[in-house]
Design an enzyme around this catalytic site. Structure first.
Site, mmCIF file in Angstrom:
data_model
loop_
_atom_site.group_PDB
_atom_site.id
_atom_site.type_symbol
_atom_site.label_atom_id
_atom_site.label_comp_id
_atom_site.label_asym_id
_atom_site.label_seq_id
_atom_site.Cartn_x
_atom_site.Cartn_y
_atom_site.Cartn_z
ATOM 1 N N THR A 19 0.835 -1.214 0.000
ATOM 2 C CA THR A 19 0.000 0.000 0.000
ATOM 3 C C THR A 19 0.863 1.254 0.000
ATOM 4 O O THR A 19 0.698 2.144 -0.848
ATOM 5 C CB THR A 19 -0.904 -0.005 1.259
ATOM 6 O OG1 THR A 19 -1.642 -1.222 1.268
ATOM 7 C CG2 THR A 19 -1.844 1.173 1.279
ATOM 8 N N ARG A 51 8.688 -9.009 -1.769
ATOM 9 C CA ARG A 51 8.845 -10.467 -1.730
ATOM 10 C C ARG A 51 8.651 -11.105 -3.093
ATOM 11 O O ARG A 51 9.423 -11.930 -3.529
ATOM 12 C CB ARG A 51 7.823 -11.067 -0.748
ATOM 13 C CG ARG A 51 8.315 -11.130 0.667
ATOM 14 C CD ARG A 51 7.257 -11.674 1.561
ATOM 15 N NE ARG A 51 6.028 -10.883 1.500
ATOM 16 C CZ ARG A 51 5.249 -10.627 2.530
ATOM 17 N NH1 ARG A 51 5.539 -11.130 3.704
ATOM 18 N NH2 ARG A 51 4.160 -9.907 2.395
ATOM 19 N N LYS A 112 6.233 2.065 12.522
ATOM 20 C CA LYS A 112 6.193 2.460 13.950
ATOM 21 C C LYS A 112 6.622 1.330 14.862
ATOM 22 O O LYS A 112 7.218 1.559 15.925
ATOM 23 C CB LYS A 112 4.802 2.959 14.356
ATOM 24 C CG LYS A 112 3.651 2.006 14.052
ATOM 25 C CD LYS A 112 3.012 2.334 12.740
ATOM 26 C CE LYS A 112 1.926 1.367 12.371
ATOM 27 N NZ LYS A 112 1.276 1.690 11.120
ATOM 28 N N GLU A 136 7.912 10.375 9.523
ATOM 29 C CA GLU A 136 6.616 11.090 9.577
ATOM 30 C C GLU A 136 5.432 10.151 9.364
ATOM 31 O O GLU A 136 4.391 10.280 10.027
ATOM 32 C CB GLU A 136 6.602 12.193 8.501
ATOM 33 C CG GLU A 136 5.388 13.093 8.545
ATOM 34 C CD GLU A 136 5.325 13.901 9.838
ATOM 35 O OE1 GLU A 136 4.511 13.524 10.706
ATOM 36 O OE2 GLU A 136 6.071 14.878 9.997
ATOM 37 N N VAL A 139 3.465 7.805 12.327
ATOM 38 C CA VAL A 139 2.485 8.249 13.326
ATOM 39 C C VAL A 139 1.393 9.065 12.645
ATOM 40 O O VAL A 139 1.665 10.092 12.025
ATOM 41 C CB VAL A 139 3.147 9.112 14.428
ATOM 42 C CG1 VAL A 139 2.115 9.507 15.475
ATOM 43 C CG2 VAL A 139 4.306 8.355 15.081
ATOM 44 N N GLY A 141 -0.322 8.626 9.996
ATOM 45 C CA GLY A 141 -0.334 8.647 8.524
ATOM 46 C C GLY A 141 -0.038 9.991 7.911
ATOM 47 O O GLY A 141 1.084 10.490 7.988
ATOM 48 N N GLU A 197 -5.262 -4.968 10.471
ATOM 49 C CA GLU A 197 -3.905 -5.464 10.199
ATOM 50 C C GLU A 197 -3.956 -6.990 10.087
ATOM 51 O O GLU A 197 -4.896 -7.625 10.592
ATOM 52 C CB GLU A 197 -2.979 -5.099 11.362
ATOM 53 C CG GLU A 197 -2.849 -3.622 11.641
ATOM 54 C CD GLU A 197 -1.734 -2.945 10.845
ATOM 55 O OE1 GLU A 197 -0.925 -3.658 10.236
ATOM 56 O OE2 GLU A 197 -1.699 -1.706 10.848
ATOM 57 N N LYS A 212 2.730 4.271 18.322
ATOM 58 C CA LYS A 212 2.739 5.663 17.844
ATOM 59 C C LYS A 212 2.893 6.629 19.021
ATOM 60 O O LYS A 212 3.664 7.593 18.961
ATOM 61 C CB LYS A 212 1.449 5.945 17.067
ATOM 62 C CG LYS A 212 1.332 5.122 15.780
ATOM 63 C CD LYS A 212 -0.068 5.175 15.190
ATOM 64 C CE LYS A 212 -0.172 4.322 13.933
ATOM 65 N NZ LYS A 212 -1.554 4.113 13.491
HETATM 66 P P1 NAP Z 1 1.809 -4.032 2.853
HETATM 67 O O1 NAP Z 1 0.770 -3.511 1.948
HETATM 68 O O2 NAP Z 1 1.584 -5.321 3.523
HETATM 69 O O3 NAP Z 1 3.168 -4.104 2.016
HETATM 70 C C1 NAP Z 1 4.339 -4.601 2.554
HETATM 71 C C2 NAP Z 1 5.362 -4.709 1.445
HETATM 72 O O4 NAP Z 1 6.569 -5.163 1.976
HETATM 73 C C3 NAP Z 1 4.946 -5.685 0.332
HETATM 74 O O5 NAP Z 1 5.295 -5.170 -0.910
HETATM 75 C C4 NAP Z 1 5.785 -6.928 0.643
HETATM 76 O O6 NAP Z 1 6.143 -7.665 -0.508
HETATM 77 C C5 NAP Z 1 7.019 -6.292 1.241
HETATM 78 N N1 NAP Z 1 7.675 -7.214 2.132
HETATM 79 C C6 NAP Z 1 7.174 -7.791 3.244
HETATM 80 N N2 NAP Z 1 8.081 -8.623 3.780
HETATM 81 C C7 NAP Z 1 9.166 -8.575 2.973
HETATM 82 C C8 NAP Z 1 10.405 -9.238 2.958
HETATM 83 N N3 NAP Z 1 10.673 -10.140 3.879
HETATM 84 N N4 NAP Z 1 11.284 -8.946 1.997
HETATM 85 C C9 NAP Z 1 10.986 -8.045 1.031
HETATM 86 N N5 NAP Z 1 9.805 -7.392 0.983
HETATM 87 C C10 NAP Z 1 8.921 -7.662 1.943
HETATM 88 O O7 NAP Z 1 2.144 -2.983 4.005
HETATM 89 P P2 NAP Z 1 1.846 -1.423 4.018
HETATM 90 O O8 NAP Z 1 0.436 -1.215 4.439
HETATM 91 O O9 NAP Z 1 2.312 -0.792 2.770
HETATM 92 O O10 NAP Z 1 2.726 -0.953 5.271
HETATM 93 C C11 NAP Z 1 4.107 -0.811 5.180
HETATM 94 C C12 NAP Z 1 4.633 -0.118 6.435
HETATM 95 O O11 NAP Z 1 3.997 1.140 6.561
HETATM 96 C C13 NAP Z 1 4.340 -0.852 7.743
HETATM 97 O O12 NAP Z 1 5.378 -0.631 8.641
HETATM 98 C C14 NAP Z 1 3.072 -0.181 8.246
HETATM 99 O O13 NAP Z 1 2.904 -0.267 9.637
HETATM 100 C C15 NAP Z 1 3.338 1.237 7.819
HETATM 101 N N6 NAP Z 1 2.141 2.051 7.669
HETATM 102 C C16 NAP Z 1 1.160 1.657 6.864
HETATM 103 C C17 NAP Z 1 0.038 2.451 6.705
HETATM 104 C C18 NAP Z 1 -1.074 2.079 5.781
HETATM 105 O O14 NAP Z 1 -2.040 2.835 5.671
HETATM 106 N N7 NAP Z 1 -1.008 0.941 5.076
HETATM 107 C C19 NAP Z 1 -0.059 3.658 7.411
HETATM 108 C C20 NAP Z 1 1.006 4.040 8.247
HETATM 109 C C21 NAP Z 1 2.106 3.236 8.358
HETATM 110 P P3 NAP Z 1 5.042 -8.384 -1.440
HETATM 111 O O15 NAP Z 1 4.193 -7.282 -1.975
HETATM 112 O O16 NAP Z 1 5.825 -9.048 -2.493
HETATM 113 O O17 NAP Z 1 4.290 -9.315 -0.557
HETATM 114 N N1 HSE Z 2 -3.872 -0.133 11.372
HETATM 115 C C1 HSE Z 2 -3.573 1.248 11.398
HETATM 116 C C2 HSE Z 2 -4.834 2.029 11.690
HETATM 117 C C3 HSE Z 2 -2.969 1.656 10.078
HETATM 118 O O1 HSE Z 2 -5.928 1.445 11.669
HETATM 119 O O2 HSE Z 2 -4.768 3.210 11.994
HETATM 120 C C4 HSE Z 2 -2.081 2.852 10.141
HETATM 121 O O3 HSE Z 2 -1.051 2.755 11.047
#
Ligand code: NAP
Ligand code: HSE
Length: 436
Positions: A19, A51, A112, A136, A139, A141, A197, A212
């Site tokens: 994402t 991955r 985080k 940034e 915490v 988003g 999650e 956070k």
């Molecule tokens: P996500 O959609 O699950 O994507 C994770 C990515 O990391 C995928 O592309 C995955 O590869 C890759 N990955 C996972 N394990 C790996 C490994 N062992 N080696 C290489 N690549 C690997 O997660 P996300 O939602 O983007 O979140 C990413 C980070 O941002 C997290 O720390 C999350 O807490 C933080 N975050 C997310 C949001 C949100 O709204 N989503 C908001 C704030 C913070 P594949 O695609 O090939 O599986």
């Molecule tokens: N699971 C988190 C939330 C995503 O619902 O706020 C962003 O950190």
């Protein structure tokens, strides 16, 4: 005459194409000219890692070399900044971040969990290498809360940091309130909508929001990140009955984070609380986040916005990347990591009013026994209500009590004394009322 040399681009190694990672790719591609103009140099993606190289992704990645191993990506000589958006506080995220710092790269992360567990050690390592770590996106988003706290409020003594920092929990609680549906049903809805999650306990157990809060507290109070000292309680025990009764009394229930430095030490708690329904926090609906910052000179600042999602989170990642491209170099937690103090956790939370709900045998003297138990614990009653029973024949009465400010330990002691009165049916509920 020789032409002026073009500024060198800032080269990103992007680990994670989910994402957030795909959101970053889209901004880099869509706003290349805007970013170059603002940063004074182009920002380019040099190589990527995830991955599954075969996965269909919602962006054109054909120009970017693929690294199978994120550690190898972090160590490449042709990147300046390692952007870690994989997630997880151990494994590849930690290894690759450590490798990036060791090989002289700046780091931007949305992770985080990683920083809540290893933030101090990583900050020390980065500063020893003359590198920066920016987070940034980790915490709230898209809300620029780290920048606000670290830069905008740098001249203030921060007195309190509060917030609703998990959108999923706020969605569940506000949906329960608007629909009258119980927790289990709305939890399932949230799952169907893809809000949870992979490990839902990170959301509903308060862990994600606790991560956070611990990062904000480190910046606000100049202490080492101490996630292990956050008092954590999730929303799994919040009942529709309490949401409805609290609403009748002018309160909404929120998973609220509060961090403040008191004479007794650092308080950090992420727990369900009642907040006034008309307050900005009480009004917050759905998956939105809100952070409230209080400083001695500025007073109170309220920031509201999307706490998650592709665009908002990538927006925050890119703000950090552009800062680095501009040459802005800030310590991870707003001051040198070596100057961060070991936090002394406050042994008890600041006194607050409490909402108490209990079921009692509806017989003479029952309420008096509860009032006596509260009195013996040193707790004074502000309001008390016995709810009308549709069928009083069952000899039960639901009683609501709002206390004056009380010590949490005294409330716990009083609740323990309710059982031996012989008039209590089931377990009583106690929820803190936060003055916001
Ligand atoms: P996500 O959609 O699950 O994507 C994770 C990515 O990391 C995928 O592309 C995955 O590869 C890759 N990955 C996972 N394990 C790996 C490994 N062992 N080696 C290489 N690549 C690997 O997660 P996300 O939602 O983007 O979140 C990413 C980070 O941002 C997290 O720390 C999350 O807490 C933080 N975050 C997310 C949001 C949100 O709204 N989503 C908001 C704030 C913070 P594949 O695609 O090939 O599986
Ligand atoms: N699971 C988190 C939330 C995503 O619902 O706020 C962003 O950190």
């Amino acid at each position: 005459m020789t032409a002026p040399s073009k500024p060198a681009p800032l080269r990103i190694g992007l680990a994670g194409l989910g994402t957030v990672g795909i959101g970053v790719v889209k901004i880099v591609q869509r706003h290349a000219d805007l970013i170059a103009a603002r940063a004074g140099r182009p920002v380019v993606i040099t190589a990527v890692s995830a991955r599954d190289p075969q996965k269909n992704r919602d962006a054109d990645l054909s120009d970017y070399p693929w690294e199978t191993d994120p550690v190898a990506l972090a160590q490449r000589a042709d990147i300046d900044v390692f952007v870690e958006v994989m997630g997880g506080h151990e494994g590849p995220a930690r290894l690759a971040t450590e490798a990036a710092i060791a090989s002289g790269k700046d780091v931007v992360t949305a992770n985080k969990a990683l920083l809540a567990h290893h933030g101090h050690a990583l900050a020390m390592a980065a500063e020893a290498q003359g590198r920066v770590i920016r987070f940034e996106a980790a915490v709230a988003g898209g809300i620029p809360v780290i920048k606000t706290l670290t830069e905008g409020l740098a001249g203030n003594q921060i007195t309190r940091v509060m917030g609703v920092m998990n959108g999923t929990c706020n969605y569940i609680l506000t949906r329960m309130q608007s629909s009258g549906l119980p927790y289990e049903t709305v939890f399932e809805e949230a799952r169907q909508l893809g809000y949870l999650e992979a490990d839902p306990n990170l959301d509903v157990g308060g862990i994600d929001a606790g991560h956070k809060l611990s990062l904000l507290a480190a910046i606000a109070f100049g202490t080492k990140v101490s996630f292990d000292k956050v008092e954590l309680e999730g929303i799994g025990n919040v009942s529709i009955e309490d949401i409805t009764l609290a609403d009748d009394m002018g309160y909404h229930i929120k998973l609220l984070g509060v961090a403040q430095m008191t004479g007794r030490g650092l308080e950090q708690r992420m727990t369900p609380c009642l907040v006034p329904a008309e307050s900005p926090l009480g009004q917050l609906q759905g998956g939105t986040n809100m952070v409230v910052l209080e400083g001695d000179s500025v007073g109170q600042i309220v920031m509201r916005g999307a706490g998650a999602g592709e665009g908002p989170t990538a927006s925050a990642v890119m703000a950090d990347v552009i800062d680095i491209a501009r040459g802005t170099r800030l310590s991870t937690f707003g001051r040198p990591a070596s100057s961060l103090a070991d936090p002394v956790a406050a042994k008890s939370a600041t006194p607050a009013p409490y909402y108490l709900r209990m079921t009692l045998l509806d017989k003479p003297g029952a309420l008096a026994k509860i009032a006596t138990a509260l009195g013996e614990a040193g707790i004074s009653i502000d309001q008390m209500r016995q709810l009308n029973q549709p069928d009083a024949a069952d000899n039960k009465a639901t009683v609501l009590i709002v206390t004056h400010k009380a010590q949490p330990a005294d409330v716990a002691f009083a609740l323990d004394q309710f059982g031996p009165t012989g008039v209590l049916i089931g377990a009583p509920v106690a929820i803190r009322i936060e003055q916001v």
